[in-house]
Enzyme design. Structure first.
Site, PDB file in Angstrom:
ATOM      1  N   TYR A  92       0.889  -1.222   0.027  1.00 14.06           N
ATOM      2  CA  TYR A  92       0.060  -0.129   0.100  1.00 14.06           C
ATOM      3  C   TYR A  92       0.772   1.281  -0.085  1.00 14.06           C
ATOM      4  O   TYR A  92       0.727   2.353  -0.617  1.00 14.06           O
ATOM      5  CB  TYR A  92      -0.839   0.082   1.071  1.00 14.06           C
ATOM      6  CG  TYR A  92      -1.949  -1.135   1.237  1.00 14.06           C
ATOM      7  CD1 TYR A  92      -3.071  -0.795   0.351  1.00 14.06           C
ATOM      8  CD2 TYR A  92      -1.808  -2.332   1.773  1.00 14.06           C
ATOM      9  CE1 TYR A  92      -4.188  -1.844   0.315  1.00 14.06           C
ATOM     10  CE2 TYR A  92      -2.612  -3.297   1.792  1.00 14.06           C
ATOM     11  CZ  TYR A  92      -4.079  -3.042   0.935  1.00 14.06           C
ATOM     12  OH  TYR A  92      -4.990  -4.225   1.110  1.00 14.06           O
ATOM     13  N   ASN A 115     -13.014  -0.543  -5.085  1.00 13.14           N
ATOM     14  CA  ASN A 115     -12.492  -0.930  -6.438  1.00 13.14           C
ATOM     15  C   ASN A 115     -13.710  -1.983  -6.901  1.00 13.14           C
ATOM     16  O   ASN A 115     -13.949  -2.958  -6.585  1.00 13.14           O
ATOM     17  CB  ASN A 115     -11.233  -1.756  -6.586  1.00 13.14           C
ATOM     18  CG  ASN A 115     -10.901  -2.442  -8.019  1.00 13.14           C
ATOM     19  OD1 ASN A 115     -11.573  -2.202  -8.900  1.00 13.14           O
ATOM     20  ND2 ASN A 115      -9.963  -3.271  -8.032  1.00 13.14           N
ATOM     21  N   CYS A 123      -6.505  -5.310  -7.567  1.00 14.92           N
ATOM     22  CA  CYS A 123      -6.072  -4.866  -6.393  1.00 14.92           C
ATOM     23  C   CYS A 123      -5.537  -5.911  -5.437  1.00 14.92           C
ATOM     24  O   CYS A 123      -5.092  -5.788  -4.284  1.00 14.92           O
ATOM     25  CB  CYS A 123      -7.540  -4.089  -5.647  1.00 14.92           C
ATOM     26  SG  CYS A 123      -8.952  -5.054  -5.642  1.00 14.92           S
ATOM     27  N   HIS A 124      -5.771  -7.285  -5.868  1.00 16.73           N
ATOM     28  CA  HIS A 124      -5.137  -8.351  -5.207  1.00 16.73           C
ATOM     29  C   HIS A 124      -3.738  -8.365  -5.120  1.00 16.73           C
ATOM     30  O   HIS A 124      -3.101  -9.117  -4.185  1.00 16.73           O
ATOM     31  CB  HIS A 124      -5.946  -9.858  -5.822  1.00 16.73           C
ATOM     32  CG  HIS A 124      -5.204  -9.788  -7.212  1.00 16.73           C
ATOM     33  ND1 HIS A 124      -6.198  -9.300  -8.134  1.00 16.73           N
ATOM     34  CD2 HIS A 124      -4.602 -10.562  -8.050  1.00 16.73           C
ATOM     35  CE1 HIS A 124      -5.555  -9.686  -9.518  1.00 16.73           C
ATOM     36  NE2 HIS A 124      -4.532 -10.277  -9.283  1.00 16.73           N
ATOM     37  N   GLU A 150      -1.041 -16.339 -10.517  1.00 10.29           N
ATOM     38  CA  GLU A 150       0.029 -15.397 -11.403  1.00 10.29           C
ATOM     39  C   GLU A 150       1.420 -15.771 -10.857  1.00 10.29           C
ATOM     40  O   GLU A 150       2.151 -15.924 -12.069  1.00 10.29           O
ATOM     41  CB  GLU A 150       0.017 -14.114 -10.879  1.00 10.29           C
ATOM     42  CG  GLU A 150      -1.622 -13.354 -11.186  1.00 10.29           C
ATOM     43  CD  GLU A 150      -1.815 -11.736 -11.046  1.00 10.29           C
ATOM     44  OE1 GLU A 150      -0.528 -11.162 -10.827  1.00 10.29           O
ATOM     45  OE2 GLU A 150      -2.854 -11.395 -11.272  1.00 10.29           O
TER      46      GLU A 150
END
Length: 154
Positions: A92, A115, A123-124, A150
């Protein structure tokens, strides 16, 4: 008029909403906004197909018309999230610094919380200062799975 349709995925039930050819919302669970028409449109199906490709590791970038509304600061944060490369994370604090507001860590968290297009606006990929998983609209288990997908398919 907003259209909404739910799909079961490997990270749980997600709802996709579309209005006038733009994807407006991705929600976890079976939320359908008041006044929305439940039904699959071609654009909702296209969004789901791209999400499925993403979840299977075949897609790293989404190509959908999006309609997001927020404050200027929120939109700046969401645009910054889109710059986080697939398979990487940012804290953040790093996002706050990138948007030119290094002390606005909590405001970045609030923007992430607002979001409306999680997964598509990633945002993950934002984690706590020590790399730990923090809040996510789909729950921490879904966030963990998205990051694992990912990592595995970089």
């Amino acid at each position: 008029m907003k259209n909404a349709f739910n799909y079961e995925t490997e990270i749980g039930l997600i709802g996709i909403m579309e209005e006038n050819g733009y994807i407006t919302d991705i929600v976890f669970g079976s939320e359908v906004p008041e006044g929305a028409v439940t039904g699959e449109t071609m654009m909702i199906r296209k969004a789901f197909d791209q999400i499925e490709e993403y979840l299977s590791g075949k897609r790293k970038v989404f190509g959908l018309p999006l309609l997001v509304e927020g404050t200027k600061f929120q939109e700046k944060v969401w645009n910054e999230l889109l710059k986080i490369p697939y398979g990487e994370t940012r804290t953040y604090g790093q996002v706050a610094e990138a948007v030119g507001k290094p002390k606005a860590v909590r405001a970045v968290g609030a923007a992430n919380n607002r979001n409306a297009l999680p997964i598509i606006i990633p945002c993950h990929r934002v984690v706590g200062s020590k790399g730990g998983l923090t809040g996510y609209s789909g729950g921490l288990e879904a966030k963990r799975k998205l990051l694992e997908i990912e990592e595995k398919n970089r």
